[in-house]
Scaffold this motif. Structure first.
Motif, mmCIF file in Angstrom:
data_model
loop_
_atom_site.group_PDB
_atom_site.id
_atom_site.type_symbol
_atom_site.label_atom_id
_atom_site.label_comp_id
_atom_site.label_asym_id
_atom_site.label_seq_id
_atom_site.Cartn_x
_atom_site.Cartn_y
_atom_site.Cartn_z
ATOM 1 N N GLU A 111 0.805 -1.221 0.000
ATOM 2 C CA GLU A 111 0.000 0.000 0.000
ATOM 3 C C GLU A 111 0.845 1.283 0.000
ATOM 4 O OE1 GLU A 111 0.434 -1.404 4.296
ATOM 5 O OE2 GLU A 111 -0.002 -2.296 2.329
ATOM 6 N N ARG A 112 2.164 1.175 0.227
ATOM 7 C CA ARG A 112 3.048 2.348 0.202
ATOM 8 C C ARG A 112 4.110 2.232 -0.892
ATOM 9 N NH1 ARG A 112 5.723 2.365 5.741
ATOM 10 N NH2 ARG A 112 6.791 4.158 4.846
ATOM 11 N N ARG A 113 4.011 1.211 -1.694
ATOM 12 C CA ARG A 113 5.103 0.881 -2.609
ATOM 13 C C ARG A 113 5.208 1.846 -3.789
ATOM 14 N NH1 ARG A 113 4.653 -5.050 -3.426
ATOM 15 N NH2 ARG A 113 5.612 -5.201 -1.364
ATOM 16 N N ALA A 114 4.097 2.305 -4.323
ATOM 17 C CA ALA A 114 4.155 3.226 -5.464
ATOM 18 C C ALA A 114 4.821 4.535 -5.067
ATOM 19 C CB ALA A 114 2.755 3.482 -6.026
ATOM 20 N N ARG A 115 4.518 5.026 -3.856
ATOM 21 C CA ARG A 115 5.161 6.265 -3.400
ATOM 22 C C ARG A 115 6.655 6.063 -3.182
ATOM 23 N NH1 ARG A 115 0.695 7.525 1.100
ATOM 24 N NH2 ARG A 115 0.400 5.312 0.732
ATOM 25 N N ALA A 116 7.024 4.918 -2.605
ATOM 26 C CA ALA A 116 8.447 4.629 -2.421
ATOM 27 C C ALA A 116 9.152 4.505 -3.766
ATOM 28 C CB ALA A 116 8.632 3.342 -1.610
ATOM 29 N N MET A 117 8.485 3.849 -4.718
ATOM 30 C CA MET A 117 9.059 3.711 -6.049
ATOM 31 C C MET A 117 9.174 5.070 -6.735
ATOM 32 S SD MET A 117 10.257 1.002 -7.550
ATOM 33 C CE MET A 117 9.292 -0.377 -6.946
ATOM 34 N N ALA A 118 8.207 5.955 -6.462
ATOM 35 C CA ALA A 118 8.255 7.298 -7.039
ATOM 36 C C ALA A 118 9.465 8.065 -6.515
ATOM 37 C CB ALA A 118 6.966 8.049 -6.719
ATOM 38 N N ILE A 119 9.734 7.943 -5.205
ATOM 39 C CA ILE A 119 10.899 8.634 -4.633
ATOM 40 C C ILE A 119 12.189 8.080 -5.226
ATOM 41 C CG2 ILE A 119 12.211 8.994 -2.501
ATOM 42 C CD1 ILE A 119 9.480 9.061 -1.041
ATOM 43 N N PHE A 120 12.272 6.766 -5.337
ATOM 44 C CA PHE A 120 13.447 6.154 -5.972
ATOM 45 C C PHE A 120 13.613 6.661 -7.399
ATOM 46 C CE2 PHE A 120 14.774 2.566 -8.789
ATOM 47 C CZ PHE A 120 16.123 2.534 -8.434
ATOM 48 N N MET A 121 12.517 6.705 -8.154
ATOM 49 C CA MET A 121 12.590 7.119 -9.545
ATOM 50 C C MET A 121 12.744 8.621 -9.717
ATOM 51 S SD MET A 121 12.858 4.519 -11.387
ATOM 52 C CE MET A 121 12.781 5.414 -12.932
ATOM 53 N N LEU A 122 12.645 9.394 -8.621
ATOM 54 C CA LEU A 122 12.978 10.815 -8.708
ATOM 55 C C LEU A 122 14.423 11.007 -9.145
ATOM 56 C CD1 LEU A 122 11.288 12.430 -5.566
ATOM 57 C CD2 LEU A 122 10.784 12.921 -7.962
ATOM 58 N N GLY A 123 15.223 9.963 -8.941
ATOM 59 C CA GLY A 123 16.597 10.027 -9.427
ATOM 60 C C GLY A 123 16.673 10.239 -10.926
ATOM 61 N N LEU A 124 15.642 9.794 -11.660
ATOM 62 C CA LEU A 124 15.636 9.950 -13.114
ATOM 63 C C LEU A 124 15.518 11.423 -13.520
ATOM 64 C CD1 LEU A 124 13.585 7.710 -15.584
ATOM 65 C CD2 LEU A 124 14.313 10.020 -16.094
ATOM 66 N N PRO A 125 14.424 12.125 -13.134
ATOM 67 C CA PRO A 125 14.356 13.534 -13.558
ATOM 68 C C PRO A 125 15.437 14.409 -12.955
ATOM 69 C CG PRO A 125 12.590 13.028 -12.013
ATOM 70 C CD PRO A 125 13.214 11.727 -12.402
ATOM 71 N N PHE A 126 15.788 14.165 -11.687
ATOM 72 C CA PHE A 126 16.839 14.981 -11.080
ATOM 73 C C PHE A 126 18.204 14.655 -11.684
ATOM 74 C CE2 PHE A 126 14.050 15.453 -7.110
ATOM 75 C CZ PHE A 126 13.569 16.674 -7.550
ATOM 76 N N GLY A 127 18.396 13.381 -12.063
ATOM 77 C CA GLY A 127 19.640 13.012 -12.738
ATOM 78 C C GLY A 127 19.745 13.667 -14.100
ATOM 79 N N LEU A 128 18.632 13.662 -14.858
ATOM 80 C CA LEU A 128 18.616 14.336 -16.154
ATOM 81 C C LEU A 128 18.822 15.838 -15.986
ATOM 82 C CD1 LEU A 128 15.647 12.571 -18.013
ATOM 83 C CD2 LEU A 128 18.088 12.063 -18.163
#
Length: 432
Positions: free
Chosen positions: A130-147
């Motif tokens: 139930e909290r996994r999509a938000r956790a995955m979103a934070i992890f994937m924030l590395g993509l836009p911030f990395g770009l």
């Protein structure tokens, strides 16, 4: 706060940093594509081929590393991979010709292949469904911030000290993060599931491929990443050629429109994905509708006349904010339909297919289309030599393939929405 919660938060922070450097180091070559092309005397097809070779290596190496993820210490695997790709990123700045530069990028691809399967597997065992999509979103924030960082910092560094210096600077943060990941306490597989799902009979690869939703998700990844890699490689050259911007200004626009605004979509997509998890197909529907809305934004951006940079930036930024919802929703959906002891395998198969059949072709086909349309523009003008105006026209024409493929990607997620409920029930992860 319990020790388990502290470990989960620390792990997520470190994995976010690693994912940021993953995309930072990956995108430097795209951000600096024009000066690299000029120095080594390349055409657009050769420039696109750099990303293609990188992606193919990443995909093929990722499959055995995905299986290793399900059978070995994930933190140790990530630490080794980050160290390797950071050193090879610095080596890219020492390249003396096209071939040597390509070899160093191959090395970066080998190292980075360790990141996604192991990181997503860890997150799946650190955060409940139930909290996994938000956790995955934070992890994937590395993509836009990395770009964002790749475009912004690379442009500034290259203008001040030359394009090679940007590759040297990128090495240091990666080495620091490689040490920090070893401080994460490895969680047991399936630790936060309501009940641990059993693997399907047969080989692990066949078990994953029996899940119908995975086929739709793989198709979506193929289409999505074809576009993403094409845009990441060629938006800066497009802005420099068609809108006649300098490297620093083009990089700033790409940093915002391709990177920073994507964070909005990731966070909102993750939040909506978790809120709508009461409906089995809620997550994938969020991604499907987001891409459906993103496609016309890209089309309108390409319709802007020469010099219409502000509206181009706004429209591309809107498209990025919408389309980045794909990551937080789709990656969480993979965790929903795959047993804990097969998640590394599933992610590696997904990455293999989407990179080999999608992303690897994106930059090369875009480059080949650009060269084709540029040559046609030259012939139509009655010229005998390729000029910058023809290169600008050719790349502009080629980029219209992007909104079309976005619509097809949206359609594949609508397909996943029709199968995911049954697959969630089969895996014992039905939304509650």
């Amino acid at each position: 706060m319990t020790e388990q919660q502290k470990n989960a938060r620390f792990a997520l922070a470190v994995l976010f940093g690693i994912n940021l450097m993953n995309f930072f180091d990956r995108q430097i070559a795209g951000a600096l594509g024009e000066p690299i092309r000029v120095e080594f005397g390349l055409n657009d097809t050769q420039l696109g081929l750099l990303a293609t070779v990188f992606t193919l290596v990443y995909a093929f190496v990722g499959v055995p590393l995905g299986r290793l993820t399900d059978n070995w210490l994930r933190t140790r695997l990530i630490a080794i991979g980050v160290t390797f790709w950071s050193v090879l990123t610095a080596a890219s700045g020492l390249a003396w010709n096209y071939a040597s530069f390509m070899l160093t990028r191959i090395g970066v691809g080998i190292g980075e292949a360790s990141c996604a399967p192991a990181s997503q597997s860890l997150i799946g065992d650190l955060y409940p469904p139930e909290r996994r999509a938000r956790a995955m979103a934070i992890f994937m924030l590395g993509l836009p911030f990395g770009l964002f960082a790749a475009y912004m910092l690379s442009g500034v560094i290259a203008q001040a000290w030359g394009w090679r210096a940007a590759f040297f600077v990128a090495c240091v943060p990666g080495l620091i993060l490689a040490a920090l990941v070893l401080l994460i306490k490895e969680p047991p597989r399936g630790a936060v599931e309501a009940r641990t799902s059993l693997a399907l009979p047969g080989s692990p690869f066949r078990s994953v491929l029996r899940i119908k939703t995975m086929w739709w998700i793989v198709l979506s990844g193929l289409l999505y990443n074809f576009n993403a890699y094409a845009v990441n490689v060629f938006q800066n050259p497009f802005l420099q050629r068609f809108h006649e911007l300098g490297l620093k200004d083009a990089s700033t626009i790409s940093a915002v429109s391709l990177g920073l605004t994507g964070a909005i979509g990731l966070l909102l997509g993750g939040w909506l994905g978790d809120r709508l998890r009461t409906r089995a197909n809620g997550r994938v529907l969020v991604g499907a509708f987001a891409l459906l809305l993103a496609a016309p934004c890209v089309f309108a951006a390409l319709q802007q006349p020469k010099g219409g940079v502000l509206m181009f930036t706004v429209l591309m930024a809107t498209s990025s904010a919408l389309s980045f919802a794909y990551y937080s929703t789709t990656y969480a959906a993979i965790q929903d339909v795959v047993p804990p002891n097969l998640r590394g395998t599933a992610v590696s198969l997904y990455f293999f297919a989407m990179y080999v059949l999608g992303a690897s072709f994106g930059s090369t086909i875009m480059g080949a289309l650009s060269d084709f349309f540029a040559h046609r523009a030259m012939i139509n003008a009655g010229a005998t030599e390729m000029a910058d105006v023809f290169r600008a026209s050719g790349l502009h024409s080629a980029m219209y393939v992007i909104p079309l493929l976005m619509l097809l990607c949206s359609g594949s997620l609508f397909g996943a929405s029709r199968t995911i409920a049954a697959d969630m029930r089969a895996m014992g992860s039905q939304a509650r």
